[in-house]
Design a protein around this motif. Structure first.
Motif, PDB file in Angstrom:
ATOM      1  N   ALA A  72       0.833  -1.200   0.000  1.00  0.00           N
ATOM      2  CA  ALA A  72       0.000   0.000   0.000  1.00  0.00           C
ATOM      3  C   ALA A  72       0.869   1.251   0.000  1.00  0.00           C
ATOM      4  O   ALA A  72       1.896   1.310   0.681  1.00  0.00           O
ATOM      5  CB  ALA A  72      -0.928  -0.002   1.213  1.00  0.00           C
ATOM      6  N   ALA A  73       0.437   2.251  -0.751  1.00  0.00           N
ATOM      7  CA  ALA A  73       1.285   3.412  -1.046  1.00  0.00           C
ATOM      8  C   ALA A  73       1.733   4.174   0.195  1.00  0.00           C
ATOM      9  O   ALA A  73       2.900   4.585   0.297  1.00  0.00           O
ATOM     10  CB  ALA A  73       0.551   4.357  -1.997  1.00  0.00           C
ATOM     11  N   PHE A  74       0.854   4.380   1.155  1.00  0.00           N
ATOM     12  CA  PHE A  74       1.205   5.174   2.345  1.00  0.00           C
ATOM     13  C   PHE A  74       1.506   4.310   3.562  1.00  0.00           C
ATOM     14  O   PHE A  74       2.541   4.455   4.204  1.00  0.00           O
ATOM     15  CB  PHE A  74       0.087   6.156   2.689  1.00  0.00           C
ATOM     16  CG  PHE A  74       0.377   6.996   3.912  1.00  0.00           C
ATOM     17  CD1 PHE A  74       1.233   8.083   3.827  1.00  0.00           C
ATOM     18  CD2 PHE A  74      -0.183   6.688   5.140  1.00  0.00           C
ATOM     19  CE1 PHE A  74       1.534   8.853   4.946  1.00  0.00           C
ATOM     20  CE2 PHE A  74       0.099   7.448   6.267  1.00  0.00           C
ATOM     21  CZ  PHE A  74       0.964   8.530   6.175  1.00  0.00           C
ATOM     22  N   SER A  75       0.609   3.399   3.885  1.00  0.00           N
ATOM     23  CA  SER A  75       0.762   2.602   5.105  1.00  0.00           C
ATOM     24  C   SER A  75       1.807   1.495   4.976  1.00  0.00           C
ATOM     25  O   SER A  75       2.237   0.933   5.981  1.00  0.00           O
ATOM     26  CB  SER A  75      -0.584   1.985   5.501  1.00  0.00           C
ATOM     27  OG  SER A  75      -1.017   1.059   4.517  1.00  0.00           O
ATOM     28  N   LYS A  76       2.179   1.169   3.723  1.00  0.00           N
ATOM     29  CA  LYS A  76       3.185   0.141   3.438  1.00  0.00           C
ATOM     30  C   LYS A  76       2.747  -1.251   3.895  1.00  0.00           C
ATOM     31  O   LYS A  76       3.575  -2.135   4.107  1.00  0.00           O
ATOM     32  CB  LYS A  76       4.531   0.498   4.082  1.00  0.00           C
ATOM     33  CG  LYS A  76       5.071   1.865   3.684  1.00  0.00           C
ATOM     34  CD  LYS A  76       5.246   1.997   2.186  1.00  0.00           C
ATOM     35  CE  LYS A  76       5.792   3.365   1.799  1.00  0.00           C
ATOM     36  NZ  LYS A  76       5.827   3.567   0.325  1.00  0.00           N
ATOM     37  N   ARG A  77       1.435  -1.445   4.031  1.00  0.00           N
ATOM     38  CA  ARG A  77       0.938  -2.767   4.395  1.00  0.00           C
ATOM     39  C   ARG A  77       0.899  -3.681   3.177  1.00  0.00           C
ATOM     40  O   ARG A  77       0.634  -3.249   2.063  1.00  0.00           O
ATOM     41  CB  ARG A  77      -0.470  -2.637   4.984  1.00  0.00           C
ATOM     42  CG  ARG A  77      -0.536  -1.941   6.334  1.00  0.00           C
ATOM     43  CD  ARG A  77      -1.966  -1.661   6.754  1.00  0.00           C
ATOM     44  NE  ARG A  77      -2.595  -0.676   5.896  1.00  0.00           N
ATOM     45  CZ  ARG A  77      -3.879  -0.333   5.961  1.00  0.00           C
ATOM     46  NH1 ARG A  77      -4.666  -0.936   6.840  1.00  0.00           N
ATOM     47  NH2 ARG A  77      -4.377   0.590   5.171  1.00  0.00           N
ATOM     48  N   LYS A  78       1.146  -4.973   3.415  1.00  0.00           N
ATOM     49  CA  LYS A  78       1.071  -5.956   2.342  1.00  0.00           C
ATOM     50  C   LYS A  78      -0.396  -6.246   2.043  1.00  0.00           C
ATOM     51  O   LYS A  78      -1.196  -6.439   2.958  1.00  0.00           O
ATOM     52  CB  LYS A  78       1.799  -7.237   2.733  1.00  0.00           C
ATOM     53  CG  LYS A  78       3.305  -7.067   2.889  1.00  0.00           C
ATOM     54  CD  LYS A  78       3.974  -8.392   3.240  1.00  0.00           C
ATOM     55  CE  LYS A  78       5.485  -8.214   3.355  1.00  0.00           C
ATOM     56  NZ  LYS A  78       6.167  -9.496   3.684  1.00  0.00           N
ATOM     57  N   CYS A  79      -0.731  -6.285   0.761  1.00  0.00           N
ATOM     58  CA  CYS A  79      -2.138  -6.442   0.385  1.00  0.00           C
ATOM     59  C   CYS A  79      -2.248  -7.068  -0.999  1.00  0.00           C
ATOM     60  O   CYS A  79      -1.254  -7.247  -1.706  1.00  0.00           O
ATOM     61  CB  CYS A  79      -2.838  -5.084   0.428  1.00  0.00           C
ATOM     62  SG  CYS A  79      -2.085  -3.832  -0.643  1.00  0.00           S
ATOM     63  N   VAL A  80      -3.486  -7.391  -1.386  1.00  0.00           N
ATOM     64  CA  VAL A  80      -3.752  -7.918  -2.729  1.00  0.00           C
ATOM     65  C   VAL A  80      -4.590  -6.940  -3.546  1.00  0.00           C
ATOM     66  O   VAL A  80      -4.860  -7.180  -4.720  1.00  0.00           O
ATOM     67  CB  VAL A  80      -4.470  -9.290  -2.658  1.00  0.00           C
ATOM     68  CG1 VAL A  80      -3.558 -10.323  -2.016  1.00  0.00           C
ATOM     69  CG2 VAL A  80      -5.797  -9.184  -1.904  1.00  0.00           C
TER      70      VAL A  80
END
Length: 234
Positions: A72-80
């Motif tokens: 994710a662009a801001f939070s840097k969380r891994k996602c699909v």
């Protein structure tokens, strides 16, 4: 004639409120969120083992990545799946409005897992084979008296957006982020297809896997809205 003259001053305000109320209702009723809720509420939740080929079905489970996940662009969380929006407040002297500067949506194929059963969800953006509603779970703003954080500044720079105006004032900007995080429980509806498994999946011992697909008449539906009421489980 007396009655018409007496009532007429109230007609225009009454019609105004009726029209405004009707517009609000139509906007709400036909919003993407409400259309998805209405569609999903008509579909029973099924166990993967009971899915039938070419059946429109709904399945709730944890989203797991098939390949290297998105970040994710801001939070840097891994996602699909993520959707971000950057907006700037603009004024013409009479009224203010928010102008979208960046609207970015990225997706990838992913698994849905429930009780060690797996289903595959395949997404395409061109042409788009899905409709979605994701809950915004990250917001940040900056303004004249609210300087952007270093993290927000870095994000803006990645999209070549200056946080200050020509005169050095902080621009009024806002950012929203909605994602499907790895391990998040979500709901997907689509046409069920059983496919032979080309490569083994850790923790999955079967030779075939269910895929949820779109068709010419039915797009995939994806949401992380919780507690959507449904018909009884089959």
């Amino acid at each position: 004639m007396f009655l018409i003259t007496d009532v007429s001053p109230f007609l225009i305000p009454l019609l105004f409120f009726v029209i405004v109320g009707l517009i609000i209702f139509i906007t709400y009723y036909f919003s993407t969120k409400q259309k998805i809720i209405r569609t999903l509420s008509k579909l029973p939740i099924k166990q993967i083992g009971s899915l039938k080929n070419n059946e429109l079905t709904r399945f709730t489970g944890k989203a797991l990545h098939v390949k290297e996940p998105l970040i994710a662009a801001f939070s840097k969380r891994k996602c699909v799946f993520y959707v971000i929006k950057i907006e700037q407040r603009k004024s013409n002297g009479k009224q203010q409005r928010w102008r979208t500067i960046v609207h970015e949506e990225k997706v990838q194929d992913f698994f849905l897992e429930k009780n060690s059963d797996f289903a595959m969800v395949r997404l395409h953006q061109n042409p788009k084979n899905y409709t979605s509603y994701l809950v915004v779970d990250k917001k940040i703003k900056s303004g004249t008296f609210n300087a952007p954080t270093p993290e927000f500044t870095a994000l803006l720079e990645n999209y070549n957006i200056k946080s200050e105006s020509f005169f050095g004032f902080h621009k009024t900007l806002r950012y929203t982020e909605a994602i499907i995080e790895i391990g998040e429980e979500i709901t997907v509806a689509g046409i069920a297809k059983w496919k032979s498994l080309k490569a083994p999946i850790e923790g999955y011992s079967y030779s075939k896997i269910a895929e949820l697909e779109s068709s010419d008449k039915q797009k995939l539906i994806i949401t992380d809205l919780p507690n959507i009421k449904t018909k009884k489980r089959f």
